[in-house]
Every structure is written in C-alpha cells, then in structure tokens.
Design a protein around this motif. Structure first.
Motif: not given
Ligand code: ADP
Ligand code: MG
Lengths: 404, 267
Positions: B105, B112-114, B119, B122, B126, B130
């Motif tokens: 990962m 990814m962009s979180a 995060t 949540r 996000q 994930e």
C-alpha cells in the motif's frame, strides 16, 4: 522466535485499542467525579492527600503533556525524524493565547465571543475554541517554515537545527518587549492574566478546575484518535516507510519532503494547541518556562513509552509529567523531612530525565510499551543498530552499491 | 513476440562517473513497449548503476532518459516512480516492520489522496479509498503467490517471499515498466525455472514491459526477447538470445575474466 513474531503479526489490533480507550476514559471520568462530587465534602486529610499528590492542575497538565507528546510522536516515532526543539511550538501556541485572549494588546479592543475580565474590555479577547484553532494553524505554519529548509538535511543536522530553533524562539519571547517600540511579548514578565475559558455561556473560572481538566482531557482524547487513525492511513504508512527506508520509500512514489513536512506540521499543531491549553491552565504565558528541558522531557515521554506506540506514549507522558510536576516535590519533601536535609529535588528533574533517557537508550530502546513492530526488531541483535541509525547506511553484500 | 517498435523507455548515451571511475560509459538502450529485455554482464559492469539512473536515484554525468515520451532526466525519483517506472532492489529493501499489505500500500501513495483531515474524520471517500487499496494489495499479493502473508511483517517472510513481495510492491505503482534487479538471486533451480513463467505472466496479466538484470543464463536466454551486455561500463553487445550466446566478445567478457567469477555471479 518464528512462532513468537507470527503471533505478534497483526500490527495493532483494534480490540487492544478499545481496551486502552476505555481505560483512558474511565480514568478521566474517575478523576473528574472524585474532584467534582466527592472531594468537596470529603474529610480534610483526604482533601489534602489528593491536593498534594493528584492535584487537578497537575492532572490537567498531564493531559496537555499527553497531547504534546503524541504530537512529537508523529515526528519522532512515526516519521523517524529527531526533533530537539519541540518546546518552540509549545511556546508559540502559548503566545497565541497570550495575544488573543488577554489584555496584552491594550491599544486594541476586540471581543469575539471572548471573555474579557469584568470592567477591563481592552485587549484582544477571542473565543477559546477559535484560539485553539488559530494556535494550531499558527504553529503548523511555523512547522512548515522551519521544516521546509531543514528537512532536507541528514538527521544529525536536523537535530541540531531543531535544537537551535527551540533555543531561539523562547529567546525572542524573552527579548520581545520592545521591537521597535512595539511590545510583542512583554519580556520576562510574561503575559497575564490570560482570560478564563468561556464556552457556550459557561465560564470556567478559577475554581472550575475539574471542568477545565475535562477540556484538556478531551483535547488529549482527540489527539489519541488522530494519532491512531493517521497511523493506519495513507500518511501513516508513508511516514513509517520513510522511518524504515527513506530511499525505498521515494522509489515507491512517496514524496519525501512533502511527507516529512506533513509530519512536522501535524506535530507542530499539537504543540501549538498544547501551548494554548497550557496558557489557559495556568492563566498566563511566561517565557522562561519554555526551555530546552521541556523539549527533552517531551522527547523522554515518547522514548520511554515506546516510539510510535500511541498508548505507550500516553503512559510515558502521564508518568513523566506527574514525576515532574508532583512526584519530585512530594517525594523530595518526604526524603527531606526524614533526613533533615534540604535538597531541592525538582531542580534535579533535568538530570533525572537525562539519565533516564540514556538508560533507556542503553537498555530498553523500544520503550516500556513498544509498538509490536518496534519490539520485534529491537530484540534482534543484527537489526538494533540499523534501526537506531535511521539513515540509509546498511550492511551490504560485496557488490551492492545502491545507497547514496 | 508481437512487440511494437515504440520504445516505452529510451536511454540515450548514458554515462555515469564516480570520482575517477566510469561506471557507465555512453550506453544507449531501449525497452520496446510490451517487451521483456535483459541487461547482463559481470559483477561491477554497471548494471545496477544504470538502473539507478533510469529511476532517478543517480544523475547521469551525461545522457538522457525518455520514458513514455517524456524526458525524465533529473526528475525526482518519486515522480518517476509514480509516473510508472517501478523497480525492485538487488539487495532487498522492504519496509521490514510493516506488514506485507502495508508494504504494497505504500506504493499506492501517489495514486491515493487521503490527507490528515479525511483520515482523522474517516470520510466516506477515505474509507472507500482504503478499502479499494486493500483489495488491490491483496490482488497483487495473490498474483505473486504470497496471498496468505497479508498481515505478516515483511521481515518475517522467507527470502523468496520477500523477493515476491518486492515485485508486488512495484506493481502497486501500476507501472508501465518494471525493472527487476537480480530477482532470482538466492532462488533454487526449481524456483528459477518457475520464475521464467512468472515474468511472462507479468507481461500478459499485468501489461508491463520488463527489464531484467539477471545472472542466471538459463533464465535470461529463455525469457528475454533482447539482451544487452555491459562490461566495465560499456555496452559490448546487443541482440537476441541466440546472437548473444554466440557473440565472441560476450564469451570473452564472461569466460575471459575467470571461470570462478562467472560461477560466483550465479551463486
Ligand atoms: N555510489 C557509488 N559510488 C561509487 N562507486 C559506485 C557507486 N555505485 C556503483 N559504483 C561502482 O560502479 C561500478 C558498477 O557497479 P554496479 O552498477 O553495482 O555493477 P553491477 O550491478 O553491474 O554489478 C562498480 O565498480 C561499483 O563499485
Ligand atoms: Mg548490481
């Protein structure tokens, strides 16, 4: 060995998080309930006992230290960057509270859902929650300003630069009384009083210590949630990857500077929020409180608890903060009265924490509650060196030339 | 093999000098799109150094690298990687204290962009991101044959599984080209034989072009469409496996040095 490590494999089980969280909340509520409902009517001896060993001020301070230690943990524990000047962010946050929640700037009169003392409207009086946010944003910006040029440096230099930053900021505060005629910090006299917290019409006055404690505990709780969630997300993985092997991380598409800066900014924010909170706890901001010892104490909390492990750092922060603000005084008194001496034990705090830090590094690098993954490597000889020297020096085979 | 002539990667006149040592000397090299090509040569020939130039770890002293139609010389390594040029390492460089899943990962970071906010709170987005990343990680772990190691620390995996995990991690970048640096080092003959099939699956199932640095000649000869030979930083030969096999300069480079070194290379 193989058995043992496999058993430890699921990195951070959510069930143990739940247990710890329940434990934390229970302790917080117990402290609150005892102070709010039991102590006011308790026998005098009981009151004295609590006030000298577990005073609410010291409990509030512990919560603030938990918040800040968890902030530093993101930098040191997660991303593996050594920061020896964390106190600077605490100081900056404190002064944000001093500037925006007091009569210090009496040439202006501003009141935005604030709580100026009765009859003294001068100065800037913003709402506590707003100041928390502003303090966090302000220190985050400073984190980026300091981090951007320095995070390119190798870790030893980074340690030196952060050390310098931690020295300079408090010095600026000490000498900031007359900057071209402008009194920014009020020098060594500090800024006080800082306004009482007032939220939704309720004033947390000087005797609402239990309620204030609850606010600081809530801040610590938020930081716990943030720490746990970030660790399991995209950023946390990138931080850990950088801690483990910076070069490999960049080869996997992780932008090193940006990612390190993010850890620095989050850590700085927690320091700033802690600074605001602390200013409201003691009702003032005093430059001389922001010294190098504080950086070392907070770093010790992270190391003692187990770098990277949120709950370990929480325990480390609780213990050390308590020893620092209560334990040394109380045990010192006991020893002094038993021996008839007059030793100033609290003044030895720096020595004690320094020795502790060295002993930890010698005998228990992983801390007392290490993250499962840290425990793994620390107990294997071949890896212990590599883990501490966090850069990409490594023992390589004859024809390996991949670093540099 | 039906490869188009478009090079997906084109390295032009690359030289790398370390102090007085010319590790790579004016080497030009292309990877045709969809091909499997190899880079061979004795120890110290400059193969890994050449990889390090392609992936941006070293600046070439002179020369240019064109990847997917763009000049990438001097571009930051993480940008080259997220642009689709992935690699494994000769000396395994996994994130030992992270699980296999987390290792994979990490390489999805750029896709990814979180951030801190999403995060911590949540957000729906996000959580979806994930979940998708975990699913993709599992797909890749299954693909390389270590689908049961998801939650094990990388450092606890067997040597062979660690090599596989490195490939899975590289694939998580959704690369166009994968550079494998001595992937069969430490494998037994059975594993090496299976590896030939694995490289072909890399291309057919994951759609990547492959550049292999490899010492095991039987692997190289079976799997490569073209082979480039380096010796002391110089390109001394280039061609199909049968051309290389019969090239006198190659034979000299390998055998002329010393038989013992050749066998050492294979270890
Ligand atoms: N960072 C470096 N600094 C100095 N010399 C290097 C460096 N990397 C590689 N070399 C030298 O360059 C030559 C080629 O090395 P390398 O590319 O690792 O060869 P190969 O992978 O073909 O075995 C060797 O002589 C090696 O010692
Ligand atoms: Mg090599």
């Amino acid at each position: 060995m193989a058995e043992e490590t496999k058993a430890a494999a699921p990195a951070h089980t959510s069930s143990s998080n739940t247990k710890w969280a329940i434990g934390f909340i229970t302790v917080v509520l117990a402290i609150y309930a005892i102070n709010k409902f039991y102590l006011p009517t308790a026998p005098v001896q009981v009151k004295t006992f609590f006030n000298s060993w577990f005073s609410l001020t010291s409990m509030g301070e512990i919560m603030i230290y938990i918040l800040m230690a968890l902030g530093l943990n993101i930098v040191v524990g997660y991303a593996g960057l050594l920061d020896l000047g964390y106190v600077a962010f605490w100081a900056l946050g404190g002064y944000v509270a001093g500037w925006l929640m007091s009569g210090h700037f009496d040439q202006w009169t501003v009141n935005f859902f604030g709580n100026p003392p009765a009859g003294l409207p001068n100065g800037i009086h913003l709402n506590f929650l707003l100041v928390l946010v502003l303090g966090g944003v302000f220190t985050a910006i400073w984190g980026v300003i300091i981090g951007a040029p320095t995070l390119r440096l190798k870790s030893d230099y980074l340690a030196l630069v952060t050390l310098g930053f931690g020295e300079i900021i408090p010095q600026v505060m000490v000498n900031g009384e007359d900057i071209g005629g402008f009194n920014l910090t009020n020098g060594t006299k500090g800024i006080n009083p800082v306004d009482n917290i007032k939220l939704f019409g309720y004033e947390f006055g000087p005797f609402a210590l239990a309620d204030k404690f609850l606010i600081y505990a809530a801040l610590a709780g938020l930081m716990i949630i943030l720490s746990l969630r970030l660790r399991d997300g995209r950023l946390g993985r990138a931080w850990l990857a950088i801690r483990e092997d910076e070069l490999a991380a960049s080869m996997m598409g992780v932008p090193l500077m940006r990612t390190k800066l993010a850890s620095y900014a989050v850590g700085a924010t927690a320091g700033g929020v802690g600074g605001v909170a602390f200013a409201t706890l003691i009702g003032g901001v005093y430059a001389e409180r922001f010294n190098f010892q504080v950086s070392i104490i907070i770093l010790s909390m992270v190391v003692l608890g187990g770098m990277g492990n949120v709950w370990g750092v929480l325990v480390g922060a609780t213990l050390l903060a308590w020893v620092n603000n209560t334990g040394l005084v109380q045990f010192g008194n006991i020893i002094n009265s038993a021996t008839g001496k007059n030793i100033d034990f609290p003044s030895f705090n720096f020595l004690i924490f320094g020795v502790l830090l060295i002993l930890m590094m010698l005998f228990r690098r992983e801390g007392f509650l290490p993250e499962a993954r840290v425990r793994l490597i620390m107990h294997e000889e071949e890896f212990s060196e590599v883990a501490v020297v966090t850069d990409d020096i490594e023992v390589e085979g004859v024809h390996h030339h991949e670093h540099n | 093999m039906s490869t188009t002539n478009n090079p997906v990667l084109d390295a032009q006149n690359i030289s790398v000098v370390f102090g007085g040592l010319v590790a790579v000397n004016d080497v030009s090299f292309t990877i045709p799109e969809g091909s499997i090509v190899s880079l061979i040569g004795p120890n110290g020939a400059g193969k890994t150094t050449f990889f390090n130039v392609l992936t941006g770890l070293y600046q070439p002293t002179s020369g240019d690298v064109i990847f997917d139609g763009e000049y990438i010389t001097g571009r930051a390594p993480h940008k080259i990687a997220s642009g689709g040029l992935a690699r494994t390492f000769q000396n395994i460089r996994l994130f030992g204290m992270m699980t296999a899943q987390e290792n994979v990962m990490v390489a999805m970071h750029s896709k990814m962009s979180a951030g801190v906010w999403s995060t911590t709170f949540r957000t729906k987005k996000q959580k979806r991101e994930e979940a998708e990343a975990k699913e993709f990680a599992q797909e890749l772990l299954d693909f390389v044959g270590i689908g049961k190691t998801t939650h094990e620390y990388a450092r606890n995996l067997s040597y062979g599984d660690q090599r596989r995990l490195e490939v899975a991690r590289a694939l998580a970048l959704r690369p166009k080209v994968v550079l494998l640096d001595e992937p069969t080092a430490g494998m037994n003959p059975n594993e090496s034989a299976a590896f030939v099939e694995f490289v072909r699956r890399l291309r057919s199932e994951r759609g990547v072009s492959v550049l292999l640095i490899e010492h095991d000649m039987s692997v190289v000869m079976q799997v490569s469409e073209r082979i480039t030979v380096l010796d002391q930083g110089q390109k001394i030969a280039e061609g199909t496996p049968s051309e290389i096999k019969n090239n006198p300069r190659v034979i000299e480079a390998y055998l002329g040095k010393s038989g013992s070194e050749a066998s050492q290379n294979v270890n």
